[in-house]
Design a protein around this motif. Sequence first.
Motif, PDB file in Angstrom:
ATOM      1  N   THR A 258      16.302  90.807  29.256  1.00 34.66           N
ATOM      2  CA  THR A 258      15.590  89.874  29.628  1.00 34.66           C
ATOM      3  C   THR A 258      13.977  89.800  29.620  1.00 34.66           C
ATOM      4  O   THR A 258      13.220  89.094  29.082  1.00 34.66           O
ATOM      5  CB  THR A 258      15.833  89.441  31.403  1.00 34.66           C
ATOM      6  OG1 THR A 258      17.369  89.219  31.428  1.00 34.66           O
ATOM      7  CG2 THR A 258      15.047  88.507  31.963  1.00 34.66           C
ATOM      8  N   THR A 278      14.624  81.280  37.719  1.00 35.83           N
ATOM      9  CA  THR A 278      15.680  82.127  38.512  1.00 35.83           C
ATOM     10  C   THR A 278      15.440  81.873  39.735  1.00 35.83           C
ATOM     11  O   THR A 278      14.400  81.782  40.359  1.00 35.83           O
ATOM     12  CB  THR A 278      15.458  83.422  38.044  1.00 35.83           C
ATOM     13  OG1 THR A 278      16.661  84.242  38.785  1.00 35.83           O
ATOM     14  CG2 THR A 278      14.132  83.903  38.272  1.00 35.83           C
ATOM     15  N   LYS A 280      16.856  84.601  41.507  1.00 40.91           N
ATOM     16  CA  LYS A 280      17.190  86.034  41.932  1.00 40.91           C
ATOM     17  C   LYS A 280      15.905  86.916  41.605  1.00 40.91           C
ATOM     18  O   LYS A 280      15.373  86.813  40.630  1.00 40.91           O
ATOM     19  CB  LYS A 280      18.331  86.554  40.924  1.00 40.91           C
ATOM     20  CG  LYS A 280      19.691  85.533  41.196  1.00 40.91           C
ATOM     21  CD  LYS A 280      20.474  86.137  40.242  1.00 40.91           C
ATOM     22  CE  LYS A 280      22.038  85.211  40.485  1.00 40.91           C
ATOM     23  NZ  LYS A 280      22.287  85.265  41.822  1.00 40.91           N
ATOM     24  N   ARG A 283      16.235  89.272  38.433  1.00 39.95           N
ATOM     25  CA  ARG A 283      15.974  88.514  37.297  1.00 39.95           C
ATOM     26  C   ARG A 283      14.238  88.254  37.047  1.00 39.95           C
ATOM     27  O   ARG A 283      13.893  88.454  36.077  1.00 39.95           O
ATOM     28  CB  ARG A 283      16.665  87.320  37.178  1.00 39.95           C
ATOM     29  CG  ARG A 283      16.657  86.566  35.748  1.00 39.95           C
ATOM     30  CD  ARG A 283      16.914  87.396  34.599  1.00 39.95           C
ATOM     31  NE  ARG A 283      18.399  87.742  34.492  1.00 39.95           N
ATOM     32  CZ  ARG A 283      19.438  87.054  33.853  1.00 39.95           C
ATOM     33  NH1 ARG A 283      18.902  85.655  33.497  1.00 39.95           N
ATOM     34  NH2 ARG A 283      20.452  87.447  34.050  1.00 39.95           N
ATOM     35  N   GLU A 286      13.086  91.667  36.126  1.00 36.23           N
ATOM     36  CA  GLU A 286      13.093  92.023  34.734  1.00 36.23           C
ATOM     37  C   GLU A 286      12.175  91.053  33.878  1.00 36.23           C
ATOM     38  O   GLU A 286      11.837  91.657  32.913  1.00 36.23           O
ATOM     39  CB  GLU A 286      14.577  91.723  34.562  1.00 36.23           C
ATOM     40  CG  GLU A 286      15.424  92.638  35.237  1.00 36.23           C
ATOM     41  CD  GLU A 286      17.016  92.349  34.940  1.00 36.23           C
ATOM     42  OE1 GLU A 286      17.260  91.331  34.065  1.00 36.23           O
ATOM     43  OE2 GLU A 286      17.855  92.947  35.606  1.00 36.23           O
TER      44      GLU A 286
END
Length: 312
Positions: A258, A278, A280, A283, A286
């Motif tokens: 990512t 996102t 999350k 994520r 990342e």
Amino acid sequence: MKNVTLGTTDLTVSQHILGLMRITELSASEIRTLVGDAQAEGITFFDHADIYGSSGSPEHVCESLFADALNYTSAEREQMILQTKCGIRPGYFDFSAEHILDSVNGSLKALKTDYLDLLLLHRPDALVEPDEVASAFDQLHSEGKVRHFGVSNHTPGQIELLKRSVRQPLVVNQLQLSITHAPSITSGLAMNMAHAEQSVDRHNGVLDYCRLNDITVQAWSPFQSGATGGVFIGDRENYAELNDILDELAASYGVTPTAIAAAWITRHPARIQVVLGTTKGSRLREAAAGSEIELTRPEWYRLLVAGGALLP
């Protein structure tokens, strides 16, 4: 997190943006955690739109959820860059002065703020009257409700038409861009290749235009495989070679695939911002790591070709 100068403004902003389109599925506590995770990574830029929310929900839902969850003080608000968009209505687009003004007032109320750092026109309105847009922008700017203006998904010609009347600089153009959806980049690489579908320029040289006019490009859907496809990261059925290279480079740089996919966008000299939609935190972290990576030219082109681009 690296920073960039936004268009012709004096704003220094985070290279990555947190998009809030999907927060209707989060609780207030989860929204606070997501925003806190973003801020911990150096992300200070938050992207909204009046239409963001669940299907069939009223306007300004995500804006309200964001402000209600954070309940920020004036000092905390000053540390954020808040951007929202207007112009999409059910079944049609609307750049009338009346709608722009109504939408901004609704966004200010929902976001519990006295001003927006940026307002973008969301999708081109074929019936746009540039003088109406200019009238709305002048009023919003003079009243201190909007500090800067821009567009989303606009061609160079559409921007030039607006600029005929609009006095404020248009400092942003938000466009879809990813390794596997990069026609604004790849069409130019296929110049004079009449046999290649890639040589057809459907973006009217928009990326070069934005660079020439100091308009910051914001890349939305940075991990999406195409206009309607899914995420290409981990999709070995359709992008086996690309994922092999993403994995290889991720291991080399000590990050995740990512981060490499985000770094591919930020490596471009247009100083593109990446809109992360996102919900999350993992994520988000990342992707944010990609801001610190500068891919080499061979690495960048390997990814481009593996994503489906043709080189002469």
